[in-house]
Enzyme design. Structure first.
Site, short mmCIF file in Angstrom:
data_model
loop_
_atom_site.label_atom_id
_atom_site.label_comp_id
_atom_site.label_asym_id
_atom_site.label_seq_id
_atom_site.Cartn_x
_atom_site.Cartn_y
_atom_site.Cartn_z
N SER A 118 0.87 -1.19 0.00
CA SER A 118 0.00 0.00 0.00
C SER A 118 0.90 1.23 0.00
O SER A 118 2.03 1.17 0.50
CB SER A 118 -0.86 0.02 1.27
N TYR A 130 -1.31 -0.36 10.42
CA TYR A 130 -1.46 -0.65 8.98
C TYR A 130 -0.24 -0.14 8.23
O TYR A 130 0.38 -0.87 7.43
CB TYR A 130 -2.75 -0.01 8.45
N1 LIG Z 1 -8.69 -0.91 -1.28
C1 LIG Z 1 -7.71 -0.05 -1.14
O1 LIG Z 1 -7.91 1.17 -1.25
C2 LIG Z 1 -6.31 -0.55 -0.85
C3 LIG Z 1 -5.26 0.35 -0.98
C4 LIG Z 1 -3.97 -0.08 -0.75
C5 LIG Z 1 -3.72 -1.39 -0.42
N2 LIG Z 1 -4.75 -2.26 -0.29
C6 LIG Z 1 -4.43 -3.67 0.05
O2 LIG Z 1 -4.95 -4.50 -0.96
C7 LIG Z 1 -5.18 -5.81 -0.44
C8 LIG Z 1 -6.57 -6.28 -0.84
O3 LIG Z 1 -7.51 -5.46 -0.17
P1 LIG Z 1 -8.95 -5.12 -0.73
O4 LIG Z 1 -9.02 -3.66 -0.82
O5 LIG Z 1 -9.26 -5.95 -1.91
O6 LIG Z 1 -9.80 -5.54 0.56
P2 LIG Z 1 -11.19 -6.28 0.79
O7 LIG Z 1 -12.13 -6.07 -0.34
O8 LIG Z 1 -11.61 -5.86 2.16
O9 LIG Z 1 -10.74 -7.83 0.83
C9 LIG Z 1 -9.93 -8.30 1.86
C10 LIG Z 1 -9.68 -9.80 1.66
O10 LIG Z 1 -8.81 -10.27 2.71
C11 LIG Z 1 -9.37 -11.46 3.25
N3 LIG Z 1 -9.00 -11.65 4.65
C12 LIG Z 1 -9.12 -10.75 5.68
N4 LIG Z 1 -8.77 -11.32 6.83
C13 LIG Z 1 -8.43 -12.61 6.56
C14 LIG Z 1 -7.99 -13.71 7.35
N5 LIG Z 1 -7.84 -13.63 8.67
N6 LIG Z 1 -7.75 -14.89 6.72
C15 LIG Z 1 -7.92 -15.01 5.39
N7 LIG Z 1 -8.32 -14.00 4.58
C16 LIG Z 1 -8.58 -12.82 5.17
C17 LIG Z 1 -10.89 -11.27 3.10
O11 LIG Z 1 -11.53 -12.52 3.05
P3 LIG Z 1 -12.45 -13.18 4.20
O12 LIG Z 1 -13.12 -12.08 4.98
O13 LIG Z 1 -13.37 -14.07 3.44
O14 LIG Z 1 -11.49 -13.97 5.03
C18 LIG Z 1 -10.96 -10.60 1.72
O15 LIG Z 1 -10.95 -11.58 0.72
C19 LIG Z 1 -4.97 -5.68 1.08
O16 LIG Z 1 -3.70 -6.18 1.41
C20 LIG Z 1 -5.06 -4.19 1.33
O17 LIG Z 1 -4.32 -3.80 2.47
C21 LIG Z 1 -6.05 -1.87 -0.49
#
Ligand SMILES: NC(=O)c1ccc[n+]([C@@H]2O[C@H](COP(=O)([O-])OP(=O)(O)OC[C@H]3O[C@@H](n4cnc5c(N)ncnc54)[C@H](OP(=O)(O)O)[C@@H]3O)[C@@H](O)[C@H]2O)c1
Length: 257
Positions: free
Chosen positions: A132, A145
């Site tokens: 991120s 984070y």
């Molecule tokens: N969206 C943004 O603006 C943004 C920006 C920068 C970086 N990121 C990074 O991008 C990545 C993907 O995030 P996203 O935005 O796609 O988030 P999201 O839509 O909230 O999805 C998060 C995923 O992580 C899984 N997860 C959470 N806790 C878990 C656990 N204990 N065991 C297994 N799986 C788990 C969730 O699945 P379950 O709940 O089914 O377990 C879900 O599939 C993350 O690393 C996030 O930090 C996001």
């Protein structure tokens, strides 16, 4: 095409957001994709749509994780699962800190430990870590984070050293704001929270989409095997990092009272 070098992928965070979109693309590219997350129903739906192999696993449970992945020969590992929080360390609970470290950092490290030796022995593999901009820049966001994502940045670079001499590629994808569920989950994860988060964080903004992220990953994997794309920092055009804060001197607390 480098996709033709690979047959098997493992994607964490596969039940939502970027992870689900990445599973779809890798499956379309002809890979057998192992999709890992906790939400069984969503993984079953994803499996139905894409042919992915679902793994209902809590990434913080290393024993469960080991049972699911130790027999797999993984060519492409996408460490995508992640959690965030509102606020900062001043208003965090013990559980907030543990979960952020356990999912974003400990789970990623344990899974990499389980998968990387196979890649090294086969002289074939690509690790993609989703970090991120919070790992690179300081701005208002959760302290832990930021810390875990800074670690993911460093791990991505260190893995290149760990695997030197082998054809193991490591790519860090470092996104700014992407339209996913992450902010809604931060706000409680209920349907109302999801709506509220959409209004607060996405409505009226031109954020990145999961498609933008998948296209970046596709590019990094599709380069020839002698090319390592080390880091892709991707932000919405209208999002700018930085912004130095210099606050005026505050009266001492006893002066205010
Ligand atoms: N969206 C943004 O603006 C943004 C920006 C920068 C970086 N990121 C990074 O991008 C990545 C993907 O995030 P996203 O935005 O796609 O988030 P999201 O839509 O909230 O999805 C998060 C995923 O992580 C899984 N997860 C959470 N806790 C878990 C656990 N204990 N065991 C297994 N799986 C788990 C969730 O699945 P379950 O709940 O089914 O377990 C879900 O599939 C993350 O690393 C996030 O930090 C996001």
């Amino acid at each position: 095409m480098s996709f033709s070098d690979y047959t098997t992928a493992l994607v964490t965070g596969a039940s939502a957001g970027m992870g689900a979109a990445i599973v779809e693309r890798l499956a379309k590219r002809g890979l057998t994709v192992h999709a890992l997350a906790r939400n069984e129903e969503r993984l079953a739906d994803l499996a139905q749509r894409t042919g992915a192999v679902p793994h209902v696993v809590d990434l913080t449970n290393t024993r469960q994780l080991t049972e699911h992945v130790e027999e797999l020969d993984v060519d492409v590992l996408v460490n995508c699962a992640g959690v965030s929080r509102t606020g900062n360390i001043l208003d965090s609970s013990e559980h907030d800190i543990d979960e952020l470290v356990d999912v974003n950092l400990r789970g990623l490290l344990q899974l990499t430990r389980l998968v990387l030796p196979g890649m090294v022995s086969r002289d074939l593999g690509h690790v993609v870590n989703i970090s991120s901009i919070a790992g690179i820049y300081n701005f208002y966001g959760h302290t832990v984070y930021h810390a875990t994502k800074a670690a993911v940045h460093q791990i991505s670079r260190q893995l290149r050293n760990d695997t030197v001499g082998r054809r193991i590629r490591v790519t860090e994808i470092c996104p700014g704001r992407v339209e996913t569920e992450i902010f809604g989950r931060n706000m409680g994860g209920t349907p109302e929270a999801m709506k509220e988060a959409w209004k607060t964080y996405y409505e009226g903004y031109e954020s990145l989409t999961t498609d933008d992220m998948v296209n970046a990953l596709d590019y990094a994997i599709d380069t020839p095997r002698h090319v390592n794309i080390g880091m892709l920092e991707i932000m919405p055009t209208l999002q700018v990092p930085g912004g130095l804060v210099f606050d005026r001197r505050q009266p001492a607390i006893e002066e205010v009272e």
